[in-house]
Design a protein around this motif. Structure first.
Motif, PDB file in Angstrom:
ATOM      1  N   GLY A  42      36.388  22.301  16.909  1.00 48.17           N
ATOM      2  CA  GLY A  42      36.858  21.119  16.216  1.00 48.17           C
ATOM      3  C   GLY A  42      38.259  21.294  16.240  1.00 48.17           C
ATOM      4  O   GLY A  42      38.820  20.942  17.310  1.00 48.17           O
ATOM      5  N   ILE A  43      38.661  21.599  15.281  1.00 50.76           N
ATOM      6  CA  ILE A  43      40.274  21.870  15.088  1.00 50.76           C
ATOM      7  C   ILE A  43      40.742  23.099  15.952  1.00 50.76           C
ATOM      8  O   ILE A  43      40.042  24.062  15.910  1.00 50.76           O
ATOM      9  CB  ILE A  43      40.894  21.775  13.818  1.00 50.76           C
ATOM     10  N   ARG A  44      41.925  23.018  16.472  1.00 47.53           N
ATOM     11  CA  ARG A  44      42.608  23.965  17.245  1.00 47.53           C
ATOM     12  C   ARG A  44      44.079  23.947  16.976  1.00 47.53           C
ATOM     13  O   ARG A  44      44.480  23.106  16.712  1.00 47.53           O
ATOM     14  CB  ARG A  44      42.168  24.264  18.667  1.00 47.53           C
ATOM     15  N   ASP A  45      44.501  25.449  16.959  1.00 44.31           N
ATOM     16  CA  ASP A  45      46.008  25.240  16.668  1.00 44.31           C
ATOM     17  C   ASP A  45      46.760  25.302  17.820  1.00 44.31           C
ATOM     18  O   ASP A  45      46.049  25.484  19.142  1.00 44.31           O
ATOM     19  CB  ASP A  45      46.401  26.760  15.866  1.00 44.31           C
ATOM     20  N   LEU A  46      48.135  25.137  17.874  1.00 46.40           N
ATOM     21  CA  LEU A  46      49.046  25.051  18.860  1.00 46.40           C
ATOM     22  C   LEU A  46      48.848  26.298  19.937  1.00 46.40           C
ATOM     23  O   LEU A  46      49.011  26.041  21.225  1.00 46.40           O
ATOM     24  CB  LEU A  46      50.358  24.816  18.551  1.00 46.40           C
ATOM     25  N   GLU A  47      48.818  27.282  19.322  1.00 44.42           N
ATOM     26  CA  GLU A  47      48.726  28.503  20.214  1.00 44.42           C
ATOM     27  C   GLU A  47      47.480  28.567  21.051  1.00 44.42           C
ATOM     28  O   GLU A  47      47.491  28.856  22.341  1.00 44.42           O
ATOM     29  CB  GLU A  47      48.934  29.935  19.455  1.00 44.42           C
ATOM     30  N   THR A  48      46.230  28.210  20.562  1.00 46.36           N
ATOM     31  CA  THR A  48      45.185  28.097  21.434  1.00 46.36           C
ATOM     32  C   THR A  48      45.236  27.158  22.477  1.00 46.36           C
ATOM     33  O   THR A  48      44.815  27.270  23.517  1.00 46.36           O
ATOM     34  CB  THR A  48      44.006  27.812  20.286  1.00 46.36           C
ATOM     35  N   GLN A  49      45.937  25.988  21.850  1.00 51.14           N
ATOM     36  CA  GLN A  49      46.115  24.688  22.995  1.00 51.14           C
ATOM     37  C   GLN A  49      46.706  25.245  24.195  1.00 51.14           C
ATOM     38  O   GLN A  49      46.509  24.968  25.343  1.00 51.14           O
ATOM     39  CB  GLN A  49      46.373  23.806  22.290  1.00 51.14           C
ATOM     40  N   LYS A  50      48.066  26.061  23.758  1.00 60.16           N
ATOM     41  CA  LYS A  50      48.831  26.454  24.802  1.00 60.16           C
ATOM     42  C   LYS A  50      47.873  27.487  25.808  1.00 60.16           C
ATOM     43  O   LYS A  50      48.361  27.514  27.068  1.00 60.16           O
ATOM     44  CB  LYS A  50      50.049  27.153  24.280  1.00 60.16           C
ATOM     45  N   HIS A  65      42.424  17.655  19.802  1.00 65.23           N
ATOM     46  CA  HIS A  65      41.829  18.623  18.611  1.00 65.23           C
ATOM     47  C   HIS A  65      42.953  19.280  17.878  1.00 65.23           C
ATOM     48  O   HIS A  65      42.796  20.141  16.783  1.00 65.23           O
ATOM     49  CB  HIS A  65      41.472  19.961  19.577  1.00 65.23           C
ATOM     50  N   LEU A  66      44.215  19.245  17.866  1.00 64.55           N
ATOM     51  CA  LEU A  66      45.223  19.558  17.198  1.00 64.55           C
ATOM     52  C   LEU A  66      45.279  18.756  15.920  1.00 64.55           C
ATOM     53  O   LEU A  66      44.715  17.641  16.060  1.00 64.55           O
ATOM     54  CB  LEU A  66      46.567  19.545  17.925  1.00 64.55           C
ATOM     55  N   LYS A  67      45.748  19.250  14.867  1.00 66.42           N
ATOM     56  CA  LYS A  67      45.912  18.690  13.760  1.00 66.42           C
ATOM     57  C   LYS A  67      46.640  17.201  13.826  1.00 66.42           C
ATOM     58  O   LYS A  67      47.859  17.227  14.459  1.00 66.42           O
ATOM     59  CB  LYS A  67      46.700  19.392  12.640  1.00 66.42           C
ATOM     60  N   ASN A  68      46.161  16.184  13.121  1.00 70.23           N
ATOM     61  CA  ASN A  68      46.915  15.144  13.234  1.00 70.23           C
ATOM     62  C   ASN A  68      47.554  14.882  11.749  1.00 70.23           C
ATOM     63  O   ASN A  68      47.782  15.925  11.184  1.00 70.23           O
ATOM     64  CB  ASN A  68      45.759  13.691  13.294  1.00 70.23           C
ATOM     65  N   LYS A  69      48.257  13.786  11.523  1.00 65.58           N
ATOM     66  CA  LYS A  69      48.967  13.703  10.106  1.00 65.58           C
ATOM     67  C   LYS A  69      48.098  13.889   8.866  1.00 65.58           C
ATOM     68  O   LYS A  69      48.587  14.181   8.011  1.00 65.58           O
ATOM     69  CB  LYS A  69      49.529  12.268  10.166  1.00 65.58           C
ATOM     70  N   ASN A  70      46.935  13.614   9.160  1.00 64.99           N
ATOM     71  CA  ASN A  70      46.097  13.919   8.044  1.00 64.99           C
ATOM     72  C   ASN A  70      45.461  15.417   7.952  1.00 64.99           C
ATOM     73  O   ASN A  70      44.739  16.031   6.965  1.00 64.99           O
ATOM     74  CB  ASN A  70      44.583  13.049   7.953  1.00 64.99           C
ATOM     75  N   GLY A  71      46.021  16.353   8.983  1.00 67.55           N
ATOM     76  CA  GLY A  71      45.617  17.815   8.989  1.00 67.55           C
ATOM     77  C   GLY A  71      44.335  17.955   9.444  1.00 67.55           C
ATOM     78  O   GLY A  71      43.743  18.878   9.431  1.00 67.55           O
ATOM     79  N   LEU A  72      43.664  16.891  10.149  1.00 71.39           N
ATOM     80  CA  LEU A  72      42.344  17.060  10.824  1.00 71.39           C
ATOM     81  C   LEU A  72      42.478  16.807  12.373  1.00 71.39           C
ATOM     82  O   LEU A  72      43.339  16.270  12.824  1.00 71.39           O
ATOM     83  CB  LEU A  72      41.484  15.988  10.234  1.00 71.39           C
ATOM     84  N   SER A  73      41.200  17.331  12.997  1.00 67.81           N
ATOM     85  CA  SER A  73      41.090  17.092  14.432  1.00 67.81           C
ATOM     86  C   SER A  73      40.531  15.709  14.587  1.00 67.81           C
ATOM     87  O   SER A  73      39.599  15.051  13.752  1.00 67.81           O
ATOM     88  CB  SER A  73      40.272  18.097  14.780  1.00 67.81           C
ATOM     89  N   GLN A  74      40.869  15.062  15.691  1.00 70.00           N
ATOM     90  CA  GLN A  74      40.225  13.897  16.255  1.00 70.00           C
ATOM     91  C   GLN A  74      39.374  13.991  17.358  1.00 70.00           C
ATOM     92  O   GLN A  74      38.872  13.010  18.164  1.00 70.00           O
ATOM     93  CB  GLN A  74      41.386  12.843  16.574  1.00 70.00           C
TER      94      GLN A  74
END
Length: 92
Positions: A42-50, A65-74
């Motif tokens: 679901g959600i992933r952090d920037l380090e994982t994305q890198k 998958h990164l946090k949006n302005k609501n703190g959730l994944s899209q």
């Protein structure tokens, strides 16, 4: 059955609702064939994305998958487990 459904708490509610509706609509057909839905991510952090970008698993640092302005994944990633295994090549 949805496995790893705890990962849905960090995605936009509409995605979680869609997946649960899909499961409800197809539950009998899937379970009689020994199929489970697995939320792989679901959600992933920037380090994982890198890391995914560096290894070719992703092509962008602007993943849904990164946090949006609501703190959730899209975005959510799912797979189908057939008789206890994910077969990435043959899901029929």
């Amino acid at each position: 059955m949805i496995k790893n459904s705890d990962k849905l708490k960090f995605v936009e509610p509409i995605l979680a609702q869609w997946l649960r509706a899909f499961e409800k609509d197809y539950n009998y057909e899937l379970t009689t064939k020994g199929v489970n839905i697995i939320v792989t991510e679901g959600i992933r952090d920037l380090e994982t994305q890198k890391k995914y970008l560096a290894t070719g698993k992703s092509k962008t640092l602007k993943s849904k998958h990164l946090k949006n302005k609501n703190g959730l994944s899209q975005a959510i990633d799912i797979a189908f487990e057939v008789n206890g295994r994910i077969d990435w090549n043959n899901l029929t």
